[in-house]
Motif scaffolding. Structure first.
Motif, PDB file in Angstrom:
ATOM      1  N   ALA A  50       0.758  -1.118  -0.029  1.00  0.00           N
ATOM      2  CA  ALA A  50      -0.179  -0.153  -0.012  1.00  0.00           C
ATOM      3  C   ALA A  50       0.780   1.305  -0.057  1.00  0.00           C
ATOM      4  O   ALA A  50       0.381   2.239  -0.286  1.00  0.00           O
ATOM      5  CB  ALA A  50      -0.923   0.019   1.135  1.00  0.00           C
ATOM      6  N   ASN A  51       2.177   1.024   0.398  1.00  0.00           N
ATOM      7  CA  ASN A  51       2.903   2.503   0.645  1.00  0.00           C
ATOM      8  C   ASN A  51       4.384   2.138   0.243  1.00  0.00           C
ATOM      9  O   ASN A  51       4.959   1.563   1.246  1.00  0.00           O
ATOM     10  CB  ASN A  51       2.758   2.910   1.913  1.00  0.00           C
ATOM     11  N   ALA A  52       4.715   2.473  -0.705  1.00  0.00           N
ATOM     12  CA  ALA A  52       6.197   1.986  -1.140  1.00  0.00           C
ATOM     13  C   ALA A  52       7.345   2.887  -0.534  1.00  0.00           C
ATOM     14  O   ALA A  52       8.260   2.033  -0.184  1.00  0.00           O
ATOM     15  CB  ALA A  52       6.444   2.277  -2.806  1.00  0.00           C
ATOM     16  N   GLU A  53       6.731   3.811   0.200  1.00  0.00           N
ATOM     17  CA  GLU A  53       7.845   4.547   1.051  1.00  0.00           C
ATOM     18  C   GLU A  53       8.035   3.789   2.316  1.00  0.00           C
ATOM     19  O   GLU A  53       8.970   4.229   3.208  1.00  0.00           O
ATOM     20  CB  GLU A  53       7.150   5.871   1.195  1.00  0.00           C
ATOM     21  N   TRP A  54       7.341   2.923   2.874  1.00  0.00           N
ATOM     22  CA  TRP A  54       7.424   2.574   4.155  1.00  0.00           C
ATOM     23  C   TRP A  54       8.637   1.547   4.250  1.00  0.00           C
ATOM     24  O   TRP A  54       8.893   0.844   3.305  1.00  0.00           O
ATOM     25  CB  TRP A  54       5.986   1.451   4.600  1.00  0.00           C
ATOM     26  N   VAL A  55       9.299   1.851   5.329  1.00  0.00           N
ATOM     27  CA  VAL A  55      10.634   1.194   5.361  1.00  0.00           C
ATOM     28  C   VAL A  55      10.605  -0.466   5.620  1.00  0.00           C
ATOM     29  O   VAL A  55      11.304  -1.125   4.928  1.00  0.00           O
ATOM     30  CB  VAL A  55      11.298   1.407   6.762  1.00  0.00           C
ATOM     31  N   GLY A  56       9.534  -1.110   5.972  1.00  0.00           N
ATOM     32  CA  GLY A  56       9.152  -2.334   5.668  1.00  0.00           C
ATOM     33  C   GLY A  56       9.913  -3.283   6.840  1.00  0.00           C
ATOM     34  O   GLY A  56      10.800  -2.908   7.343  1.00  0.00           O
TER      35      GLY A  56
END
Ligand code: SF4
Ligand code: F3S
Ligand code: FES
Length: 239
Positions: A166-172
């Motif tokens: 949902a959010n490619a910016e999230w560090v993961g």
């Protein structure tokens, strides 16, 4: 679990992307004979070496160590070299991991993933003068972060997390696991700095405790638990 001997026919459906030939991804079926002792990586090699040399995938060690052959197999991220064909049915579907840009066939671009890994400073930070021998640590202190040292950066956790999709910016999750490895290392002095990095809007709080990451990890790391420990350290202070 099926037996692990004997030949049998399987159909492997692969999601392919060959940008120099075709703008869109497409599915292709490969019918082949496999041995009971084959792993999925053996089957992919068989396709590449005997049926279609253009099939593209990463692999190196073939023993679950290098982390290069993570892919989505029947809807779950797995390492192809650790997956026995005997444990799969006669119809197998393989796709590149979700949440990563696809470069070609099963090869994904790991650069954004590695940039997030670098963001959490995955190295020992300690400005004290180096001792004459090594920096000593008790067995109990070493145990504190033992599990998260086992990460091989395969990306299976990050590629299976709906918050990442949902959010490619999230560090993961993979970056947080590697932050955990240093935050709880008694020899390291930058826990507060890493916890600060992970407190921002693309840090740990985007984890919704979905557990796909823990289920996907080929190293058996309890990824969700590690993330929860980092969340607690932000709220209650690091160790
Ligand atoms: Fe792979 Fe597990 Fe490391 Fe995630 S935590 S990158 S799944 S080894
Ligand atoms: Fe994603 Fe794992 Fe959290 S699947 S939401 S990182 S528990
Ligand atoms: Fe190295 Fe699978 S080829 S982990």
């Amino acid at each position: 679990m099926a037996g692990n001997s004997g030949k049998r026919q399987v159909r492997i459906r692969v999601k392919r992307f060959q940008p120099d030939q075709k703008a869109e991804a497409f599915w292709q079926d490969f019918d082949l004979e496999v041995e009971g002792s084959d792993r999925l990586l053996d089957a992919l090699n068989k396709i590449k070496w005997t049926l279609d040399g253009t099939l593209t995938f990463r692999r190196s060690c073939a023993h679950g160590v290098c982390g290069s052959d993570a892919m989505r197999v029947n809807g779950r991220n797995r390492l192809a070299c650790k997956l026995m064909m005997a444990d799969l049915g006669a119809r197998i579907t393989i796709e590149p991991m979700l949440g990563f840009p696809v470069v070609r066939d099963l090869v994904v671009d790991m650069d954004p993933f590695l940039a997030k890994y670098e963001k959490i400073k995955p190295y020992l930070i300690n400005d004290e003068p180096a001792p004459r021998t090594e920096r000593l640590q008790s067995p109990e202190d070493r145990d504190r972060y033992d599990e998260t040292t086992k990460c091989i950066l395969c990306g299976a956790c990050t590629g299976s997390c709906p918050s990442v999709w949902a959010n490619a910016e999230w560090v993961g999750p993979a970056a947080i696991v590697n932050a955990h490895r240093f935050i709880f290392d008694s020899r390291d002095h930058a826990a507060a700095e890493r916890l600060g990095i992970l407190s921002d809007r693309n840090g740990v709080w985007r984890c919704r405790t979905i557990f796909n990451c823990s289920e996907a990890c080929p190293r058996g790391i309890h990824v969700t638990d590690a993330i929860e420990e980092v969340k607690r350290a932000i709220v209650y202070g690091g160790e």
